[in-house]
Design an enzyme around this catalytic site. Structure first.
Site, PDB file in Angstrom:
ATOM      1  N   LYS A 187       0.880  -1.185   0.000  1.00  0.00           N
ATOM      2  CA  LYS A 187       0.000   0.000   0.000  1.00  0.00           C
ATOM      3  C   LYS A 187       0.908   1.224   0.000  1.00  0.00           C
ATOM      4  O   LYS A 187       1.429   1.625   1.038  1.00  0.00           O
ATOM      5  CB  LYS A 187      -0.887  -0.016   1.245  1.00  0.00           C
ATOM      6  CG  LYS A 187      -2.198   0.749   1.140  1.00  0.00           C
ATOM      7  CD  LYS A 187      -2.107   2.225   0.817  1.00  0.00           C
ATOM      8  CE  LYS A 187      -1.749   3.095   2.006  1.00  0.00           C
ATOM      9  NZ  LYS A 187      -1.669   4.540   1.616  1.00  0.00           N
TER      10      LYS A 187
ATOM     11  N   CYS B 165      14.119  10.818   5.462  1.00  0.00           N
ATOM     12  CA  CYS B 165      14.049  10.471   6.887  1.00  0.00           C
ATOM     13  C   CYS B 165      15.399  10.667   7.572  1.00  0.00           C
ATOM     14  O   CYS B 165      15.459  11.015   8.742  1.00  0.00           O
ATOM     15  CB  CYS B 165      13.547   9.053   7.058  1.00  0.00           C
ATOM     16  SG  CYS B 165      14.426   7.878   6.035  1.00  0.00           S
TER      17      CYS B 165
ATOM     18  N   GLU C 188      10.116   2.200  10.263  1.00  0.00           N
ATOM     19  CA  GLU C 188      11.188   3.134   9.888  1.00  0.00           C
ATOM     20  C   GLU C 188      10.548   4.516   9.910  1.00  0.00           C
ATOM     21  O   GLU C 188       9.709   4.821   9.067  1.00  0.00           O
ATOM     22  CB  GLU C 188      11.704   2.760   8.493  1.00  0.00           C
ATOM     23  CG  GLU C 188      13.138   3.181   8.286  1.00  0.00           C
ATOM     24  CD  GLU C 188      13.266   4.607   7.822  1.00  0.00           C
ATOM     25  OE1 GLU C 188      13.100   5.515   8.673  1.00  0.00           O
ATOM     26  OE2 GLU C 188      13.501   4.819   6.630  1.00  0.00           O
TER      27      GLU C 188
ATOM     28  N   GLU D 268      10.959  16.718  13.525  1.00  0.00           N
ATOM     29  CA  GLU D 268      11.211  16.507  12.095  1.00  0.00           C
ATOM     30  C   GLU D 268      10.316  17.432  11.271  1.00  0.00           C
ATOM     31  O   GLU D 268       9.112  17.526  11.506  1.00  0.00           O
ATOM     32  CB  GLU D 268      10.897  15.042  11.744  1.00  0.00           C
ATOM     33  CG  GLU D 268      11.212  14.707  10.307  1.00  0.00           C
ATOM     34  CD  GLU D 268      11.023  13.222  10.001  1.00  0.00           C
ATOM     35  OE1 GLU D 268       9.972  12.677  10.321  1.00  0.00           O
ATOM     36  OE2 GLU D 268      11.953  12.629   9.427  1.00  0.00           O
TER      37      GLU D 268
HETATM   38  P1  NDP Z   1       2.307   8.870   7.134  1.00  0.00           P
HETATM   39  O1  NDP Z   1       3.065   8.207   8.197  1.00  0.00           O
HETATM   40  O2  NDP Z   1       0.922   9.274   7.453  1.00  0.00           O
HETATM   41  O3  NDP Z   1       2.246   7.946   5.827  1.00  0.00           O
HETATM   42  C1  NDP Z   1       3.046   6.806   5.588  1.00  0.00           C
HETATM   43  C2  NDP Z   1       2.184   5.699   5.016  1.00  0.00           C
HETATM   44  O4  NDP Z   1       1.205   5.295   5.967  1.00  0.00           O
HETATM   45  C3  NDP Z   1       1.392   6.131   3.769  1.00  0.00           C
HETATM   46  O5  NDP Z   1       1.250   5.051   2.881  1.00  0.00           O
HETATM   47  C4  NDP Z   1       0.061   6.476   4.392  1.00  0.00           C
HETATM   48  O6  NDP Z   1      -0.986   6.498   3.469  1.00  0.00           O
HETATM   49  C5  NDP Z   1      -0.090   5.369   5.395  1.00  0.00           C
HETATM   50  N1  NDP Z   1      -1.079   5.598   6.433  1.00  0.00           N
HETATM   51  C6  NDP Z   1      -1.616   6.764   6.855  1.00  0.00           C
HETATM   52  N2  NDP Z   1      -2.491   6.538   7.869  1.00  0.00           N
HETATM   53  C7  NDP Z   1      -2.494   5.197   8.079  1.00  0.00           C
HETATM   54  C8  NDP Z   1      -3.165   4.348   8.995  1.00  0.00           C
HETATM   55  N3  NDP Z   1      -4.031   4.818   9.889  1.00  0.00           N
HETATM   56  N4  NDP Z   1      -2.916   3.029   8.952  1.00  0.00           N
HETATM   57  C9  NDP Z   1      -2.037   2.513   8.075  1.00  0.00           C
HETATM   58  N5  NDP Z   1      -1.377   3.271   7.167  1.00  0.00           N
HETATM   59  C10 NDP Z   1      -1.590   4.590   7.178  1.00  0.00           C
HETATM   60  O7  NDP Z   1       3.138  10.076   6.631  1.00  0.00           O
HETATM   61  P2  NDP Z   1       2.631  11.369   5.861  1.00  0.00           P
HETATM   62  O8  NDP Z   1       2.673  11.048   4.428  1.00  0.00           O
HETATM   63  O9  NDP Z   1       1.350  11.910   6.345  1.00  0.00           O
HETATM   64  O10 NDP Z   1       3.759  12.382   6.301  1.00  0.00           O
HETATM   65  C11 NDP Z   1       3.699  12.967   7.583  1.00  0.00           C
HETATM   66  C12 NDP Z   1       5.060  13.111   8.164  1.00  0.00           C
HETATM   67  O11 NDP Z   1       5.643  11.830   8.304  1.00  0.00           O
HETATM   68  C13 NDP Z   1       6.040  13.884   7.330  1.00  0.00           C
HETATM   69  O12 NDP Z   1       5.895  15.247   7.494  1.00  0.00           O
HETATM   70  C14 NDP Z   1       7.331  13.339   7.863  1.00  0.00           C
HETATM   71  O13 NDP Z   1       7.680  14.017   9.036  1.00  0.00           O
HETATM   72  C15 NDP Z   1       7.026  11.905   8.181  1.00  0.00           C
HETATM   73  N6  NDP Z   1       7.427  10.974   7.138  1.00  0.00           N
HETATM   74  C16 NDP Z   1       8.516  10.210   7.349  1.00  0.00           C
HETATM   75  C17 NDP Z   1       8.946   9.358   6.373  1.00  0.00           C
HETATM   76  C18 NDP Z   1      10.150   8.509   6.557  1.00  0.00           C
HETATM   77  O14 NDP Z   1      10.763   8.074   5.585  1.00  0.00           O
HETATM   78  N7  NDP Z   1      10.518   8.181   7.763  1.00  0.00           N
HETATM   79  C19 NDP Z   1       8.299   9.263   5.078  1.00  0.00           C
HETATM   80  C20 NDP Z   1       7.112  10.087   4.972  1.00  0.00           C
HETATM   81  C21 NDP Z   1       6.722  10.897   5.982  1.00  0.00           C
HETATM   82  P3  NDP Z   1      -1.411   7.893   2.809  1.00  0.00           P
HETATM   83  O15 NDP Z   1      -0.168   8.590   2.370  1.00  0.00           O
HETATM   84  O16 NDP Z   1      -2.214   7.443   1.666  1.00  0.00           O
HETATM   85  O17 NDP Z   1      -2.132   8.637   3.855  1.00  0.00           O
END
Ligand code: NDP
Length: 495
Positions: free
Chosen positions: A178, A287, A253, A386
């Site tokens: 997903k 990240c 992660e 972050e």
């Molecule tokens: P999220 O943690 O919300 O998204 C990561 C994944 O989880 C996406 O596929 C998202 O889907 C999915 N997701 C969201 N809600 C749920 C849930 N309840 N259950 C299961 N899966 C879920 O990150 P965001 O994209 O909202 O980014 C927010 C912040 O996260 C950023 O500002 C950053 O600080 C951090 N981040 C860190 C990353 C890393 O590599 N460590 C990568 C991305 C973000 P969908 O996107 O469709 O909502």
């Protein structure tokens, strides 16, 4: 306009509810594709397909060599479509084209790398163990752990998926992926390549959709054996709670606020080069970005001046434009989050050195000037949380001990970097930093062969390297009693 499809049980299908949402080009704010909005019913079909594929053994019981042959076809497929996938990634995510090309090349390499490990496992399937009793012959087997749910983010849409998909498939697991709703398109191409490589139906499944409607039902699904997640701490916590409810393995992660310690004896230009790469490549949506820079006080004024000058010279524009080094932020939502963090940073008393606003002449698209803050209060959100964007904090330090203490004073522990011409000092600091990834005299270079992951709030488990392969196995002991012998506890030796 292209309408994406889900990939379930070996077929490309529309979502059951026939829902779609737009994919937005962050450089123009214009929609360019319609993304299939999978929901719980689609997730359920995909998980059941993956479960059946695993339980019948069509993949898990193949030899590693047979799996490796198909994984190498996937690597070839990615290389053959590199230009197309990279262009798609630029349009979906905004990153500069050469960076998208690195991602696709790395993704292809990961399939080859894990193919090699799968093949090597064939000659070493069981480890004999001497248990100290000649009547027993015991071995330890490593077996694929089952059905994996992979939930991935938007910053490296293809690569973060591949970091999970390649080792999971190499190990013999089946998988439901997903990706983030913000950047799903390259994963559809990955599904096409996996299909063309002849990987059996149900082994790999793709369900695009939103976090709440597709991600959460996937994390909650009782037929999943492991959830592998990359993203935010808040969502990681939800995924972990779902895994706890089902007593399932979880790998997280979760990003960080990684420090970069710069000593005064290093070359100024080299320091500036790596600081820039540490925070501005991939727009700071990384990240492991080294977003907290600690500079020895005697170098601090000169370094800030050179860093400001170099930052202001970074070419900004659409990722598809030649020479661009900073593309647009991925989405309006992320843009607003970063702007709010910058506003809060200014209010905290930190000194804005440069950036923090929209570049001149770029009126459309989620463009932001690369931003430097100096003299940042260490109790501020700017220093501690972050931001996930092109915003760096720079503070001075006086002693090595102070630098290490400040670097480690964080809820996170994903990465850290140190720069000095004194290599013994680098080694000392590298050992003292509490993080899973340390760079010496550089920041960010990432190799498939090395384990990736963090400590503290940065997550649980390791991806990449051999550790990233072993993470998709369960350990089984088989203890064999010599049937010519008598145990004799209840019935006695002479019974
Ligand atoms: P999220 O943690 O919300 O998204 C990561 C994944 O989880 C996406 O596929 C998202 O889907 C999915 N997701 C969201 N809600 C749920 C849930 N309840 N259950 C299961 N899966 C879920 O990150 P965001 O994209 O909202 O980014 C927010 C912040 O996260 C950023 O500002 C950053 O600080 C951090 N981040 C860190 C990353 C890393 O590599 N460590 C990568 C991305 C973000 P969908 O996107 O469709 O909502």
């Amino acid at each position: 306009m292209h309408k994406t499809r889900l990939y379930i049980a070996g077929a490309f299908v529309a979502p059951q509810a026939q829902g779609y949402f737009p994919a937005i080009d962050p450089a123009t704010e214009a929609p360019f594709a319609e993304v299939a909005a999978g929901q719980a019913a689609d997730i359920d079909r995909a998980v059941r397909a993956a479960r059946e594929a695993f339980d019948t053994g069509i993949w898990s019981e193949l030899s590693g060599t047979s799996r490796a042959a198909m994984l190498r076809l996937v690597a070839q497929g990615l290389r053959a479509r590199l230009a197309e996938i990279a262009a798609l990634e630029v349009r979906d995510n905004g990153k500069p084209l050469p960076e998208a090309e690195w991602d696709v090349g790395d993704a292809a390499f990961a399939f080859d790398y894990y193919a090699d490990l799968a093949e090597a496992r064939d000659s070493d399937p069981e480890e004999p163990v001497d248990v100290g009793d000649a009547r027993f012959a015991a071995t330890i087997r490593r077996e694929p752990l089952g059905v994996v749910a992979a939930i991935t983010p938007w910053n490296f849409p293809l690569l973060m998926a591949v970091w999970k998909v390649a080792p999971a498939l190499a190990a013999g697991c089946t998988i439901v992926l997903k990706p983030s709703e913000l950047c799903s398109l390259s994963c559809e191409v990955l599904a096409q390549i996996i299909h063309a490589a002849g990987i059996p139906p149900g082994v790999f499944n793709l369900v695009t959709g939103t976090g709440p409607e597709a991600g959460q039902p996937l994390a909650d699904h009782p037929l999943i054996d492991k959830v592998a997640f990359t993203g935010s701490v808040a969502t990681g916590r939800k995924v972990m709670m779902a895994a706890a409810a089902g007593i399932r393995t979880v790998a997280l992660e979760l990003g960080g606020k990684s420090p970069f310690v710069i000593f005064a004896d290093c070359d100024l230009d080299k320091a500036v080069e790596w600081i820039l790469f540490g925070i501005f490549w991939n727009k700071g949506e990384v990240c492991s970005a080294t977003s907290r820079v600690l500079v020895e006080r005697s170098l601090y004024p000169a370094l800030l001046a050179r860093l400001q000058q170099a930052t202001e010279a970074i070419p900004i524009g659409a990722g598809s434009m030649p020479g661009v080094k900073l593309g647009p932020i991925v989405s309006q939502g992320q843009y607003d989050k970063i702007c709010a963090a910058i506003a809060a940073g200014k209010a905290s008393g930190a000194r804005l050195v440069t950036g923090g606003d929209r570049p001149e002449g770029l009126t459309r698209g989620y463009f932001l000037r690369p931003t430097i803050f100096a003299d940042v209060p260490t109790d501020s959100a700017l220093w501690r949380e972050e931001i996930f964007g092109p915003v760096v904090c720079v503070n001075p330090f006086d002693t090595e001990a102070e630098a290490v203490a400040e670097a480690n004073d964080s809820a996170y522990g994903l990465a850290g970097a140190v720069m000095s011409d004194d290599l013994q000092r680098c080694e000392r600091v590298a050992r003292k930093l509490r993080a899973g990834i340390i760079w010496v005299n550089c920041s960010q270079p990432t190799f498939t062969q090395l384990p990736w992951g963090g400590v503290k709030a940065s997550g649980i488990g390791r991806e990449l390297g051999r550790a990233g392969f072993e993470a998709y196995f369960e350990t089984k002991q088989i203890t064999r009693f010599d049937s010519r012998q008598t145990w004799g506890w209840y019935l006695g030796r002479d019974a």
